[in-house]
Design an enzyme around this catalytic site. Structure first.
Site, PDB file in Angstrom:
ATOM      1  CG  ASP A  14      52.468  46.839  45.402  1.00  0.00           C
ATOM      2  OD1 ASP A  14      52.396  48.055  45.143  1.00  0.00           O
ATOM      3  OD2 ASP A  14      51.692  46.256  46.173  1.00  0.00           O
ATOM      4  CG  ASP A  16      50.792  50.595  50.575  1.00  0.00           C
ATOM      5  OD1 ASP A  16      51.172  50.638  51.752  1.00  0.00           O
ATOM      6  OD2 ASP A  16      50.778  51.579  49.827  1.00  0.00           O
ATOM      7  CB  THR A 109      54.778  52.035  45.476  1.00  0.00           C
ATOM      8  OG1 THR A 109      53.640  52.360  46.290  1.00  0.00           O
ATOM      9  CG2 THR A 109      55.776  53.183  45.549  1.00  0.00           C
ATOM     10  CB  SER A 110      49.810  53.379  43.401  1.00  0.00           C
ATOM     11  OG  SER A 110      49.684  52.540  42.278  1.00  0.00           O
ATOM     12  CE  LYS A 141      52.063  49.401  40.872  1.00  0.00           C
ATOM     13  NZ  LYS A 141      52.382  48.787  42.183  1.00  0.00           N
ATOM     14  CG  ASP A 166      48.677  43.829  47.476  1.00  0.00           C
ATOM     15  OD1 ASP A 166      47.674  44.123  48.155  1.00  0.00           O
ATOM     16  OD2 ASP A 166      49.349  44.686  46.879  1.00  0.00           O
TER      17      ASP A 166
END
Length: 217
Positions: A14, A16, A109-110, A141, A166
C-alpha cells in the site's frame, strides 16, 4: 521484542500510511469536505483511509447519487494531487524500498496513478515498476481485486504474497485475497493483521537462493 520471520514470493505494498505519510494532506482535504457536507470531521476521517474517495462518500452519504460522488471524487483527487505540503516517507521506507530493487513487488493503492506518482515523489521514494492504482480496478479496497490483480501480474500465487498495509480497508482486502498482512503503524493494530510493526525501520528483506524472500519484522 522477538523478531518474526516470514517467507513470500512477492511483496504487495500500500502507499498512504504504509510507505508515505500523507496524513496532513488527507486531513486538510477531507475535513474541508466534511465541513461543506455538514458532517462530523472525526467520523469522516474514520472512514476515508484506504478506500477510493467515491466509496468513502457513498458510505458517508448513502442517499446521494453515485454520479455525484464520482464527480466530487475527481475534484478531490485534483485537490489532493496539488497539495504536497507535509508529505514525508514513513520511517524506514527509503531503505525498505531500496532493498526491494530487482525483487518481485508492486504498489497497490486506492490513489489514482497521478496522485500516487506525485506522493511517492514528494516523499523522495522510487516508484515501483508495477503499480495497481484506482484506474486498474473495478472495486475499491476492502475488495481484494487490486491485490489479486497485482499477484496475477507478478505471476505469484496469492498465498505466496505478503501485503504491507495500514488501514482497516486495506488489511481486510489483503486477508480476503488469501494473503498474509503486515500491519504498519498505529491504525493497523485494531484490524488484526497477521503481524504488526510500528513502521518500516526494522523490516528486512533477503532473497534466498531458491527465489523466495525472507522477511524479518
Amino acid at each position: 521484542m522477538t523478531a518474526t520471520e516470514l517467507t513470500a514470493r512477492a511483496l504487495l505494498l500500500d502507499m498512504d500510511g504504509t510507505l508515505v505519510n500523507s496524513d496532513a494532506v488527507v486531513e486538510r482535504c477531507w475535513r474541508r469536505w466534511a465541513a461543506a457536507q455538514g458532517l462530523d470531521g472525526d467520523r469522516v476521517m474514520s472512514v476515508v483511509h484506504g478506500r477510493q474517495g467515491h466509496l468513502s462518500m457513498a458510505i458517508l452519504l448513502p442517499d446521494r447519487p453515485m454520479e455525484q460522488n464520482l464527480a466530487e471524487n475527481r475534484e478531490m483527487l485534483a485537490t489532493e494531487t496539488a497539495d504536497t505540503e507535509g508529505i514525508v516517507p514513513v520511517p524506514g521506507a527509503p531503505a525498505f524500498l531500496a532493498s526491494l530493487a530487482g525483487l518481485p513487488h508492486a504498489l497497490v493503492t486506492s490513489a489514482d496513478s497521478r496522485l500516487s506518482q506525485v506522493r511517492m515523489a514528494a516523499a523522495g521514494l522510487p516508484y515501483p515498476e508495477l503499480a495497481i492504482t484506482a484506474e486498474h480496478v473495478g472495486a475499491s479496497k476492502p475488495d481484494p481485486e487490486g491485490f489479486l490483480k497485482a499477484a496475477a501480474e507478478l505471476g505469484v500465487d496469492p498465498a505466496d504474497c505478503l501485503v504491507f498495509e495500514d488501514s482497516g480497508a486495506g488489511i481486510a482486502a489483503g486477508l480476503a485475497a488469501g494473503m498474509r498482512v503486515v500491519g504498519v503503524g498505529p491504525r493497523a493494530a485494531a484490524h488484526h493483521p497477521t503481524v504488526q510493526v510500528p513502521d518500516l525501520t526494522a523490516v528486512r528483506v533477503t532473497a534466498r537462493p531458491d527465489g523466495a524472500l525472507l522477511i524479518t519484522v
